[in-house]
Motif scaffolding. Structure first.
Motif, PDB file in Angstrom:
ATOM      1  N   HIS A  75       0.814  -1.219   0.000  1.00 35.30           N
ATOM      2  CA  HIS A  75       0.000   0.000   0.000  1.00 35.30           C
ATOM      3  C   HIS A  75       0.848   1.270   0.000  1.00 35.30           C
ATOM      4  CE1 HIS A  75       0.862  -0.144   4.309  1.00 35.30           C
ATOM      5  NE2 HIS A  75       0.533   1.132   4.343  1.00 35.30           N
ATOM      6  N   ASN A  76       2.075   1.192   0.483  1.00 34.36           N
ATOM      7  CA  ASN A  76       2.927   2.381   0.563  1.00 34.36           C
ATOM      8  C   ASN A  76       4.051   2.369  -0.472  1.00 34.36           C
ATOM      9  OD1 ASN A  76       4.194   0.218   1.780  1.00 34.36           O
ATOM     10  ND2 ASN A  76       4.958   1.392   3.532  1.00 34.36           N
ATOM     11  N   ILE A  77       3.845   1.669  -1.560  1.00 28.68           N
ATOM     12  CA  ILE A  77       4.880   1.550  -2.594  1.00 28.68           C
ATOM     13  C   ILE A  77       5.278   2.913  -3.164  1.00 28.68           C
ATOM     14  CG2 ILE A  77       3.225   1.131  -4.456  1.00 28.68           C
ATOM     15  CD1 ILE A  77       5.291  -0.834  -5.653  1.00 28.68           C
ATOM     16  N   LEU A  78       4.359   3.862  -3.189  1.00 27.21           N
ATOM     17  CA  LEU A  78       4.643   5.186  -3.750  1.00 27.21           C
ATOM     18  C   LEU A  78       4.617   6.290  -2.693  1.00 27.21           C
ATOM     19  CD1 LEU A  78       2.420   4.767  -6.923  1.00 27.21           C
ATOM     20  CD2 LEU A  78       4.908   4.667  -6.823  1.00 27.21           C
ATOM     21  N   ALA A  79       4.489   5.930  -1.431  1.00 27.47           N
ATOM     22  CA  ALA A  79       4.328   6.910  -0.359  1.00 27.47           C
ATOM     23  C   ALA A  79       5.617   7.650  -0.034  1.00 27.47           C
ATOM     24  CB  ALA A  79       3.805   6.216   0.893  1.00 27.47           C
ATOM     25  N   LYS A  80       5.508   8.935   0.149  1.00 29.72           N
ATOM     26  CA  LYS A  80       6.671   9.745   0.533  1.00 29.72           C
ATOM     27  C   LYS A  80       7.205   9.325   1.899  1.00 29.72           C
ATOM     28  CE  LYS A  80       5.459  13.862  -2.037  1.00 29.72           C
ATOM     29  NZ  LYS A  80       5.146  15.285  -1.987  1.00 29.72           N
ATOM     30  N   SER A  81       6.312   8.923   2.774  1.00 21.98           N
ATOM     31  CA  SER A  81       6.728   8.513   4.120  1.00 21.98           C
ATOM     32  C   SER A  81       7.612   7.271   4.086  1.00 21.98           C
ATOM     33  CB  SER A  81       5.503   8.248   4.992  1.00 21.98           C
ATOM     34  OG  SER A  81       4.740   7.192   4.446  1.00 21.98           O
ATOM     35  N   ASN A  82       7.598   6.568   2.979  1.00 16.09           N
ATOM     36  CA  ASN A  82       8.417   5.369   2.824  1.00 16.09           C
ATOM     37  C   ASN A  82       9.755   5.683   2.155  1.00 16.09           C
ATOM     38  OD1 ASN A  82       8.698   2.566   3.177  1.00 16.09           O
ATOM     39  ND2 ASN A  82       8.284   2.250   1.022  1.00 16.09           N
ATOM     40  N   GLY A  83      10.057   6.966   1.994  1.00 17.98           N
ATOM     41  CA  GLY A  83      11.292   7.354   1.342  1.00 17.98           C
ATOM     42  C   GLY A  83      11.128   7.533  -0.160  1.00 17.98           C
ATOM     43  N   ASN A  84       9.943   7.295  -0.662  1.00 26.81           N
ATOM     44  CA  ASN A  84       9.679   7.430  -2.096  1.00 26.81           C
ATOM     45  C   ASN A  84       9.204   8.843  -2.403  1.00 26.81           C
ATOM     46  OD1 ASN A  84      10.153   4.645  -2.497  1.00 26.81           O
ATOM     47  ND2 ASN A  84       8.101   4.210  -1.770  1.00 26.81           N
ATOM     48  N   ARG A  85       9.648   9.358  -3.514  1.00 28.73           N
ATOM     49  CA  ARG A  85       9.206  10.687  -3.947  1.00 28.73           C
ATOM     50  C   ARG A  85       8.859  10.615  -5.423  1.00 28.73           C
ATOM     51  NH1 ARG A  85      14.276  12.467  -1.396  1.00 28.73           N
ATOM     52  NH2 ARG A  85      13.805  12.524   0.793  1.00 28.73           N
ATOM     53  N   GLN A  86       7.655  10.248  -5.706  1.00 26.88           N
ATOM     54  CA  GLN A  86       7.234  10.045  -7.098  1.00 26.88           C
ATOM     55  C   GLN A  86       6.320  11.157  -7.582  1.00 26.88           C
ATOM     56  OE1 GLN A  86       9.058   7.894  -8.418  1.00 26.88           O
ATOM     57  NE2 GLN A  86       9.740   7.097  -6.471  1.00 26.88           N
ATOM     58  N   GLU A  87       6.674  12.413  -7.287  1.00 32.97           N
ATOM     59  CA  GLU A  87       5.806  13.511  -7.666  1.00 32.97           C
ATOM     60  C   GLU A  87       5.759  13.766  -9.171  1.00 32.97           C
ATOM     61  OE1 GLU A  87       9.441  15.738  -5.724  1.00 32.97           O
ATOM     62  OE2 GLU A  87       7.927  14.434  -4.855  1.00 32.97           O
ATOM     63  N   TYR A  88       6.664  13.170  -9.940  1.00 34.93           N
ATOM     64  CA  TYR A  88       6.669  13.376 -11.387  1.00 34.93           C
ATOM     65  C   TYR A  88       6.003  12.238 -12.157  1.00 34.93           C
ATOM     66  CZ  TYR A  88      10.079  16.856 -10.025  1.00 34.93           C
ATOM     67  OH  TYR A  88      10.694  17.914  -9.425  1.00 34.93           O
ATOM     68  N   LEU A  89       5.540  11.235 -11.452  1.00 35.96           N
ATOM     69  CA  LEU A  89       4.966  10.054 -12.082  1.00 35.96           C
ATOM     70  C   LEU A  89       3.721  10.423 -12.875  1.00 35.96           C
ATOM     71  CD1 LEU A  89       5.601   7.067 -12.251  1.00 35.96           C
ATOM     72  CD2 LEU A  89       4.157   6.708 -10.253  1.00 35.96           C
ATOM     73  N   ARG A  90       3.742  10.118 -14.180  1.00 38.58           N
ATOM     74  CA  ARG A  90       2.632  10.453 -15.084  1.00 38.58           C
ATOM     75  C   ARG A  90       1.882   9.216 -15.585  1.00 38.58           C
ATOM     76  NH1 ARG A  90       4.238  14.813 -13.557  1.00 38.58           N
ATOM     77  NH2 ARG A  90       4.843  16.614 -14.726  1.00 38.58           N
ATOM     78  N   THR A  91       2.588   8.086 -15.732  1.00 43.78           N
ATOM     79  CA  THR A  91       1.992   6.901 -16.351  1.00 43.78           C
ATOM     80  C   THR A  91       2.316   5.651 -15.542  1.00 43.78           C
ATOM     81  OG1 THR A  91       2.284   7.897 -18.535  1.00 43.78           O
ATOM     82  CG2 THR A  91       1.877   5.543 -18.476  1.00 43.78           C
ATOM     83  N   ILE A  92       1.256   4.881 -15.230  1.00 49.62           N
ATOM     84  CA  ILE A  92       1.404   3.604 -14.551  1.00 49.62           C
ATOM     85  C   ILE A  92       0.661   2.555 -15.361  1.00 49.62           C
ATOM     86  CG2 ILE A  92       0.840   2.239 -12.504  1.00 49.62           C
ATOM     87  CD1 ILE A  92       1.056   4.815 -10.862  1.00 49.62           C
ATOM     88  N   ASN A  93       1.356   1.461 -15.692  1.00 50.70           N
ATOM     89  CA  ASN A  93       0.732   0.359 -16.414  1.00 50.70           C
ATOM     90  C   ASN A  93       0.841  -0.907 -15.575  1.00 50.70           C
ATOM     91  OD1 ASN A  93      -0.260  -1.536 -18.168  1.00 50.70           O
ATOM     92  ND2 ASN A  93       1.088  -1.005 -19.861  1.00 50.70           N
ATOM     93  N   LEU A  94      -0.306  -1.374 -15.088  1.00 52.30           N
ATOM     94  CA  LEU A  94      -0.386  -2.610 -14.317  1.00 52.30           C
ATOM     95  C   LEU A  94      -1.311  -3.612 -15.015  1.00 52.30           C
ATOM     96  CD1 LEU A  94      -0.640  -1.038 -10.754  1.00 52.30           C
ATOM     97  CD2 LEU A  94       1.307  -2.267 -11.714  1.00 52.30           C
ATOM     98  N   GLN A  95      -1.431  -3.474 -16.296  1.00 52.97           N
ATOM     99  CA  GLN A  95      -2.312  -4.311 -17.111  1.00 52.97           C
ATOM    100  C   GLN A  95      -1.892  -5.784 -17.063  1.00 52.97           C
ATOM    101  OE1 GLN A  95      -1.833  -3.467 -21.277  1.00 52.97           O
ATOM    102  NE2 GLN A  95      -3.721  -4.505 -21.838  1.00 52.97           N
ATOM    103  N   GLY A  96      -2.889  -6.679 -17.069  1.00 54.64           N
ATOM    104  CA  GLY A  96      -2.623  -8.099 -17.248  1.00 54.64           C
ATOM    105  C   GLY A  96      -1.968  -8.793 -16.076  1.00 54.64           C
ATOM    106  N   ASN A  97      -2.315  -8.392 -14.857  1.00 57.21           N
ATOM    107  CA  ASN A  97      -1.794  -9.060 -13.671  1.00 57.21           C
ATOM    108  C   ASN A  97      -2.908  -9.856 -12.999  1.00 57.21           C
ATOM    109  OD1 ASN A  97       1.133  -8.293 -13.126  1.00 57.21           O
ATOM    110  ND2 ASN A  97       0.244  -6.326 -13.678  1.00 57.21           N
ATOM    111  N   LYS A  98      -2.710 -10.187 -11.751  1.00 56.00           N
ATOM    112  CA  LYS A  98      -3.706 -10.956 -11.004  1.00 56.00           C
ATOM    113  C   LYS A  98      -4.155 -10.175  -9.774  1.00 56.00           C
ATOM    114  CE  LYS A  98      -2.035 -15.225 -12.804  1.00 56.00           C
ATOM    115  NZ  LYS A  98      -1.936 -16.621 -12.721  1.00 56.00           N
ATOM    116  N   LEU A  99      -4.323  -8.872  -9.954  1.00 55.68           N
ATOM    117  CA  LEU A  99      -4.709  -8.002  -8.855  1.00 55.68           C
ATOM    118  C   LEU A  99      -6.210  -8.099  -8.593  1.00 55.68           C
ATOM    119  CD1 LEU A  99      -2.600  -4.887  -9.841  1.00 55.68           C
ATOM    120  CD2 LEU A  99      -2.199  -6.380  -7.875  1.00 55.68           C
TER     121      LEU A  99
END
Length: 154
Positions: A75-99
């Motif tokens: 759940h915190n894969i993109l969270a700033k509190s986890n040391g991540n700083r993804q403020e520029y992220l524009r495109t995410i592709n998670l197509q074709g998984n088992k979510l």
């Protein structure tokens, strides 16, 4: 092995590790890849994306983890509190998984997100909270899931 191979490439902007047999990816792969703009990692055997995957990226604009066996994303894969700083992220592709589901706050740190592909998974329902704060989202693909209800909050 892949971690050691790309270890000294600090100025790398595009990393394509698609169509391999990778089973695991963590933050060590992207260590010191502060200039990485695009990560393509589709068509592998990864089942889990943990909280440290993007810990060392700062300028990532796009990532593709499509057509894998991913069943769970921290759940915190993109969270700033986890040391991540993804403020520029524009495109995410998670197509074709088992979510089957995603934590409602998975994308809350990605305020600039424009395109999100969640198609060809096995979602039964998706909480509208998942998209809260994504004011720039232009493309959302939820096709070919097992959606029974689409909730819209005004």
């Amino acid at each position: 092995l892949v971690e050691r191979t790309v270890g000294g490439l600090e100025n790398l902007q595009l990393l394509d590790i698609s169509f391999n047999n990778l089973r695991h990816i963590d933050g060590n792969l992207l260590r010191h890849k502060y200039h990485l703009v695009e990560l393509k990692a589709g068509h592998n055997k990864i089942q889990y994306l943990g909280p440290t995957v993007f810990r060392h990226t700062r300028n990532l604009e796009s990532f593709d983890f499509s057509f894998k066996r991913i069943r769970f994303i921290a759940h915190n894969i993109l969270a700033k509190s986890n040391g991540n700083r993804q403020e520029y992220l524009r495109t995410i592709n998670l197509q074709g998984n088992k979510l089957k589901s995603l934590h409602p706050k998975t994308f809350h740190a990605t305020k600039e997100l424009e395109s999100l592909n969640l198609s060809k998974n096995i979602f039964g329902r998706i909480s509208p909270v998942l998209f809260r704060g994504l004011y720039y989202l232009q493309n959302l693909d939820l096709s070919q899931n097992d959606l029974k209800i689409i909730q819209v909050r005004l």
